[in-house]
Structure formats: C-alpha cells, structure tokens
Design a protein around this motif. Structure first.
Motif, PDB file in Angstrom:
ATOM      1  N   THR A 206       0.815  -1.221   0.000  1.00  0.00           N
ATOM      2  CA  THR A 206       0.000   0.000   0.000  1.00  0.00           C
ATOM      3  C   THR A 206       0.845   1.266   0.000  1.00  0.00           C
ATOM      4  O   THR A 206       0.309   2.366   0.187  1.00  0.00           O
ATOM      5  CB  THR A 206      -0.922   0.019   1.229  1.00  0.00           C
ATOM      6  OG1 THR A 206      -0.111  -0.057   2.420  1.00  0.00           O
ATOM      7  CG2 THR A 206      -1.891  -1.160   1.199  1.00  0.00           C
ATOM      8  N   LYS A 208       2.732   4.624  -0.891  1.00  0.00           N
ATOM      9  CA  LYS A 208       2.441   5.708  -1.823  1.00  0.00           C
ATOM     10  C   LYS A 208       3.745   6.426  -2.146  1.00  0.00           C
ATOM     11  O   LYS A 208       4.456   6.873  -1.239  1.00  0.00           O
ATOM     12  CB  LYS A 208       1.434   6.680  -1.223  1.00  0.00           C
ATOM     13  CG  LYS A 208       0.054   6.066  -1.004  1.00  0.00           C
ATOM     14  CD  LYS A 208      -0.934   7.096  -0.471  1.00  0.00           C
ATOM     15  CE  LYS A 208      -2.320   6.476  -0.298  1.00  0.00           C
ATOM     16  NZ  LYS A 208      -3.310   7.458   0.194  1.00  0.00           N
ATOM     17  N   ASP A 210       5.516   9.360  -4.837  1.00  0.00           N
ATOM     18  CA  ASP A 210       5.520  10.355  -5.911  1.00  0.00           C
ATOM     19  C   ASP A 210       6.793  11.174  -5.744  1.00  0.00           C
ATOM     20  O   ASP A 210       6.757  12.352  -5.391  1.00  0.00           O
ATOM     21  CB  ASP A 210       4.278  11.239  -5.868  1.00  0.00           C
ATOM     22  CG  ASP A 210       4.090  12.042  -7.155  1.00  0.00           C
ATOM     23  OD1 ASP A 210       4.924  11.903  -8.070  1.00  0.00           O
ATOM     24  OD2 ASP A 210       3.120  12.819  -7.233  1.00  0.00           O
ATOM     25  N   HIS A 250       5.891   7.041  -9.421  1.00  0.00           N
ATOM     26  CA  HIS A 250       4.613   7.486  -8.853  1.00  0.00           C
ATOM     27  C   HIS A 250       3.626   6.331  -8.910  1.00  0.00           C
ATOM     28  O   HIS A 250       3.414   5.731  -9.966  1.00  0.00           O
ATOM     29  CB  HIS A 250       4.091   8.683  -9.639  1.00  0.00           C
ATOM     30  CG  HIS A 250       2.772   9.219  -9.181  1.00  0.00           C
ATOM     31  ND1 HIS A 250       2.354   9.178  -7.864  1.00  0.00           N
ATOM     32  CD2 HIS A 250       1.767   9.824  -9.879  1.00  0.00           C
ATOM     33  CE1 HIS A 250       1.165   9.731  -7.766  1.00  0.00           C
ATOM     34  NE2 HIS A 250       0.781  10.110  -8.966  1.00  0.00           N
ATOM     35  N   THR A 251       3.031   6.025  -7.767  1.00  0.00           N
ATOM     36  CA  THR A 251       2.079   4.917  -7.686  1.00  0.00           C
ATOM     37  C   THR A 251       0.666   5.314  -8.107  1.00  0.00           C
ATOM     38  O   THR A 251      -0.285   4.558  -7.887  1.00  0.00           O
ATOM     39  CB  THR A 251       2.062   4.333  -6.256  1.00  0.00           C
ATOM     40  OG1 THR A 251       2.007   5.397  -5.295  1.00  0.00           O
ATOM     41  CG2 THR A 251       3.311   3.504  -5.998  1.00  0.00           C
ATOM     42  N   ASP A 253      -1.623   7.428  -7.168  1.00  0.00           N
ATOM     43  CA  ASP A 253      -2.669   7.496  -6.146  1.00  0.00           C
ATOM     44  C   ASP A 253      -3.614   8.652  -6.450  1.00  0.00           C
ATOM     45  O   ASP A 253      -3.188   9.766  -6.743  1.00  0.00           O
ATOM     46  CB  ASP A 253      -2.031   7.709  -4.772  1.00  0.00           C
ATOM     47  CG  ASP A 253      -0.997   6.641  -4.466  1.00  0.00           C
ATOM     48  OD1 ASP A 253      -1.405   5.531  -4.113  1.00  0.00           O
ATOM     49  OD2 ASP A 253       0.212   6.927  -4.610  1.00  0.00           O
ATOM     50  N   ASP A 259      -7.951   4.744  -9.157  1.00  0.00           N
ATOM     51  CA  ASP A 259      -6.793   4.842  -8.288  1.00  0.00           C
ATOM     52  C   ASP A 259      -5.774   3.742  -8.600  1.00  0.00           C
ATOM     53  O   ASP A 259      -6.136   2.595  -8.850  1.00  0.00           O
ATOM     54  CB  ASP A 259      -7.264   4.723  -6.834  1.00  0.00           C
ATOM     55  CG  ASP A 259      -6.194   5.058  -5.830  1.00  0.00           C
ATOM     56  OD1 ASP A 259      -5.402   5.982  -6.089  1.00  0.00           O
ATOM     57  OD2 ASP A 259      -6.138   4.403  -4.778  1.00  0.00           O
ATOM     58  N   ARG A 260      -4.475   4.091  -8.600  1.00  0.00           N
ATOM     59  CA  ARG A 260      -3.378   3.138  -8.688  1.00  0.00           C
ATOM     60  C   ARG A 260      -3.524   2.193  -9.890  1.00  0.00           C
ATOM     61  O   ARG A 260      -3.381   0.973  -9.792  1.00  0.00           O
ATOM     62  CB  ARG A 260      -3.252   2.362  -7.379  1.00  0.00           C
ATOM     63  CG  ARG A 260      -2.880   3.274  -6.221  1.00  0.00           C
ATOM     64  CD  ARG A 260      -3.006   2.594  -4.876  1.00  0.00           C
ATOM     65  NE  ARG A 260      -1.929   1.646  -4.617  1.00  0.00           N
ATOM     66  CZ  ARG A 260      -0.744   1.949  -4.066  1.00  0.00           C
ATOM     67  NH1 ARG A 260      -0.456   3.204  -3.764  1.00  0.00           N
ATOM     68  NH2 ARG A 260       0.155   1.008  -3.821  1.00  0.00           N
TER      69      ARG A 260
END
Length: 300
Positions: A206, A208, A210, A250-251, A253, A259-260
């Motif tokens: 999970t 995050k 960036d 960058h995931t 989010d 999302d993702r």
C-alpha cells in the motif's frame, strides 16, 4: 484510427502514438497492455505517455531566472501553484517520418515570456523484438542559450493483478524528499532503512510514492532499469542510460476515481524545479543538440 494518432507494429509488439503531446497512448505485447492507455478522443489524463520538455516535473510558481532575465510560465497545476511538465504536453506534434515499425514526431517551443529560445524537440518510437525503443533529440533553434530538461511519462502495467500485489525493483540509492503540500524539493536522503528502498525486489503493497530518485545503480553499458512483476508471472521494465541521472516513480494514487492504475516511471535529466536549483540542468547553446533514450519491454 483518426489522423491525430498513428500505429506501429513489429513481431509481438504494437503501439499507438498521438500527435497531442507526442504521447505513447498504447503499448501491447502479445495483446497484453504494458502501459496505462487512454481514449482516442479528448484530453490525455494524468499526462499519460507524454514527452515533458523543456522541463520535467514541477517548476515552483512557474517562475525562474536565467542569465539576466526573468521568465514566467503559465500555472497548470493551480492546487500546488506550479508549472508542470514543460511547454509541449498540450501541443500537437508534427509527424516527420512514419513506417510500419517506427515513427518520429516533432514539437516546437517558441521563445517567449516563458522560455528564452526556440527548440525543436523530436521523439522517435521504434519497435523491435526487444521492445519499444524511444529517443528524444532536441536542438536549440534560437539565438539564446537556454536551460533544458526532459522526461517521458509512461505508466507501466505489470499485469492484471492490482498494483498493490506487484513486485518492484528500483536501483536507486537516494530519493528527493518533497513538501507535503506542493511536492517541491526539500533535500536528498538515502533509501537505506527507508520504505522507499526497493534495491532488492519486493511487493509494493500500500506504499504511496511520488518522488524522484537518484544515485542510480547501473549495470552493463551504464544501463539501469525499473522492473515490475505481477504475481501471475507477467511483467514490464523500463531501461535507461546514463543520460538520465534521475527517475521519478509514482504509484498513481488518486483521492477519488481510478486509483493506482499503473506505476509511472519517468527517467529525468534533472530533478523537479531544476530551473531554480540548477541541479543537473542542461544548458543548450544556439544550434546545439541533446539526445536521450529509453526502452520499455515485456517481462515474462
């Protein structure tokens, strides 16, 4: 297929490139998507696949000084007060050459209140058995030396599992910490002991991200690669050479919506806000050229 996008293919690979932003809209291997795509009509969400020039990432307040002059670019990220990803992401690029397996497009920057000189930015996408090979060649067509930076902006797709289940390998010793509100640089830190240490492949979970990474660990011929694998056994990698001392990861989010969806992997010739910091900035004299390449390939 509209006149604003163009297909290329070779062996098990196929791709679609758009005139808008010189963007890679689609890349497939044996029918499997390797990047997050977008529709053929309308805008390009999240800057997917565009070429970011003459600066990558964020320019604080859209302002900078160069030589004895001050410049101001339009703010296109108003929530953070930044000018994001240069001057060409919304422009329509011209097709210079197009064959069955390759295409070259050109975008032009004009000297203005936002930038000191003219540039011709050419991107070539070429497919082979080894994947999609991309090269950007930029020439200063004006009369003034100009600051310059570059990055591509693909979102990689490892497979059909959620991003949280993907395993990533990121060969970087350091990352650039950024402010929580504006994502502007605050200092370089080692990944050792930090959650951003992916030098040994491990699941994303999970987390995050960036952030820009540097201290790149290179292998044979000075190459480095971010590799992402799906638990089902499929995967994708983006490989780049020593021209790029930075890579943004960058995931994807999103506080709401989709999302993702993929993992943005963006080799950068300089870090965020380099027009103000001067870090790894290229200085292009009139008539001078700069080129940088990268490859995206399927893993299995």
């Amino acid at each position: 297929m509209s006149g604003t996008e163009h297909s290329i293919a070779f062996g098990s690979y196929s791709a679609i490139v758009t005139a808008r932003g010189g963007a890679l809209r689609e890349l497939q291997y044996q029918g499997r998507h390797l990047v997050v795509t977008f529709g053929p009509d309308g805008g390009i969400p999240d800057y997917r696949g565009v070429i970011c020039a003459p600066w990558p990432n964020r320019l604080a307040d859209g302002t900078y000084s160069y030589g004895d002059r001050s410049f101001r670019a339009d703010i296109n990220e108003p929530e953070r007060g930044t000018a994001l990803h240069g001057l060409l992401t919304g422009a329509d690029w011209d097709v210079l050459e197009h064959s069955t397996d390759a295409i070259t497009l050109a975008g032009n920057v004009q000297a203005s209140a936002a930038y000191p000189s003219g540039l011709e930015v050419c991107v070539t996408y070429r497919l082979s058995d080894d994947g999609l090979h991309s090269m950007v060649r930029t020439r200063n067509t004006g009369t003034q030396t100009a600051p310059y930076g570059l990055c591509p902006h693909p979102y990689l797709v490892a497979g059909t599992s959620p991003l949280d289940h993907w395993t990533m390998e990121l060969p970087a010793r350091e990352f650039l910490a950024v402010s929580a509100d504006r994502l502007l640089p605050e200092g370089i830190h080692p990944v050792e002991g930090h959650e951003f240490d992916f030098r040994t492949p491990r699941p994303l979970g999970t987390i995050k991200i960036d952030h820009a990474f540097t201290g790149i660990i290179r292998g044979e011929h000075g190459l480095a690669a971010v590799r992402v694998l799906d638990p089902a056994g499929t995967g994708v990698e983006l490989e780049w050479d020593g021209t790029w001392p930075w890579v943004q990861v960058h995931t994807a989010d999103k506080p709401s919506g989709k999302d993702r969806l993929g993992l943005a992997v963006e080799p950068m010739t300089c870090p965020p806000d380099a027009f103000n910091s001067g870090t790894d900035l290229v200085h292009l004299a009139p008539g001078e050229s700069h080129e940088a390449g990268w490859t995206i390939r399927a893993l299995s």
